[in-house]
Design an enzyme around this catalytic site. Sequence first.
Site, PDB file in Angstrom:
ATOM      1  N   TYR A 228      -8.587 -10.103   3.946  1.00  0.00           N
ATOM      2  CA  TYR A 228      -7.218 -10.539   3.637  1.00  0.00           C
ATOM      3  C   TYR A 228      -6.138  -9.662   4.254  1.00  0.00           C
ATOM      4  CZ  TYR A 228      -8.009  -7.207  -0.241  1.00  0.00           C
ATOM      5  OH  TYR A 228      -8.334  -6.111  -0.995  1.00  0.00           O
ATOM      6  N   LYS A 229      -6.509  -8.652   5.021  1.00  0.00           N
ATOM      7  CA  LYS A 229      -5.513  -7.815   5.689  1.00  0.00           C
ATOM      8  C   LYS A 229      -5.281  -8.342   7.103  1.00  0.00           C
ATOM      9  CE  LYS A 229      -6.945  -3.776   2.940  1.00  0.00           C
ATOM     10  NZ  LYS A 229      -5.909  -3.844   1.923  1.00  0.00           N
TER      11      LYS A 229
ATOM     12  N   ASP B 111     -16.192   1.788   5.823  1.00  0.00           N
ATOM     13  CA  ASP B 111     -15.259   0.826   5.241  1.00  0.00           C
ATOM     14  C   ASP B 111     -14.275   0.441   6.338  1.00  0.00           C
ATOM     15  OD1 ASP B 111     -13.170  -0.511   3.971  1.00  0.00           O
ATOM     16  OD2 ASP B 111     -13.256   0.734   2.169  1.00  0.00           O
TER      17      ASP B 111
ATOM     18  N   PHE C 124      -9.695   5.406   0.176  1.00  0.00           N
ATOM     19  CA  PHE C 124      -9.127   4.430  -0.753  1.00  0.00           C
ATOM     20  C   PHE C 124      -9.821   4.609  -2.101  1.00  0.00           C
ATOM     21  CE2 PHE C 124      -8.453   0.232  -2.645  1.00  0.00           C
ATOM     22  CZ  PHE C 124      -7.075   0.152  -2.496  1.00  0.00           C
TER      23      PHE C 124
ATOM     24  N   ARG D 187       4.727   2.893   4.106  1.00  0.00           N
ATOM     25  CA  ARG D 187       3.689   2.454   5.030  1.00  0.00           C
ATOM     26  C   ARG D 187       4.155   1.192   5.748  1.00  0.00           C
ATOM     27  NH1 ARG D 187      -2.367   0.858   3.080  1.00  0.00           N
ATOM     28  NH2 ARG D 187      -1.178  -0.902   2.269  1.00  0.00           N
TER      29      ARG D 187
END
Length: 421
Positions: free
Chosen positions: A231-232, A206, A134, A380
């Site tokens: 928050y995912k 991560d 990322f 995705r």
Amino acid sequence: MEATLPTTRDDCLAADASDPLRRFRKEFALPEGVIYLDGNSLGPRPRSSSATATRVLEQEWGTGLIRSWNTAGWFELPGRLGDKLAALLGAGPGEVVVTDTTSLNLFKSLAAALRIQREAAPERKVIVTERDNFPTDIYMAEGMVDFLDQGYSVRLIDEGLPLEAALGGDVAAVALSHVNYRTGAMWDMAATTSAVHRAGALAVWDLAHAAGAVPVDLRGAGADFAVGCTYKYLNGGPGSPAFIWVNARHQDRFWQPLSGWWGHARPFAMEDSYEPVTGIGRFLCGTQPMLSMALVECGLDVSLAADMGAVREKSLRLTDLFISLVEARGAGHGLELVTPREHARRGSHVSYAHPEGYAIMQALIARGVIGDYREPHVLRFGITPLYLGCTDVWDAVDALFDILDNRLWDAPEFRERLQVT
């Protein structure tokens, strides 16, 4: 896991009716008519969050005012939430705090890892990370070496330079995403951490696309540091605070460079020099955002109520189903699967490359099938077992091929680039 996948929509309905995780769907406030396949980017709102937000706003802030730092337990909340989250990370009490952002926590972790190495092996001045990581992870590593300006550098691994070839005697730390944000490819954390340690480096993980989606065992893997967002798959809310885990063997060896007053041993003594608190608390920095932090607990409580083994089993079944249905109908449409087929190497989202990926995703979103798009050309689809079922996957793939078969994506409104994709 069952050997066969549903082959009709009626089969999907029957499978969903017997799903042991079906009860969790009601815990989320999902709009009618929407199939939400973007929980790997922003999880939906837990229903309990409304009552929590009202309590914090009206009672704790509105009535308690500043007294709530003591009476409502605000000051202890980062550690209390961290202890809850630890159960999903294969960690223990006093090893995790919820605080700041993933980017900031990665900076803290890298700084700590480099400080350890500077004391033990000062010749080690390379941070290894993935070219396909990322972007913020790469940017923070670049910022770290620029800030230090002492001969440090970043080495990017890719198909031409695999990890094992990059692990020389000059490597201080290796920062990897457990699950790749774009492809869904997953590292073997234990084996990779072991390889990093054999090379004399420290492992920083991560977990942004792993926590709450796949089993994680930080202690078992012997990892050194880990960071991630809430928050995912943890459904903490937009921009909710992230987390940092530090192996107990490292916690008291130093303090991290963002030495703010919340990490001080006696913050309200107002002393004129810094003395870090013992333990994970020294990885805190400044005053925490209580409203957004309080909402994190709503998502954590839902995840903790589910069996992680069942979540993983259903995730693999649903991603298998998605891949199978696309392959059954995908000839001639140019969809290229970029997610690993092997279960051991797959996270909880499925990604396809297509030259018109952006427009296709916008057309899907207009139909109420919400996934997302990542450059270059990648559609995705996040699979979150707590609120998705086989029928959702069937209907999403059906909508995808209606759009592809009839070229419904080929419209001006679907080609207009939005600021956030």
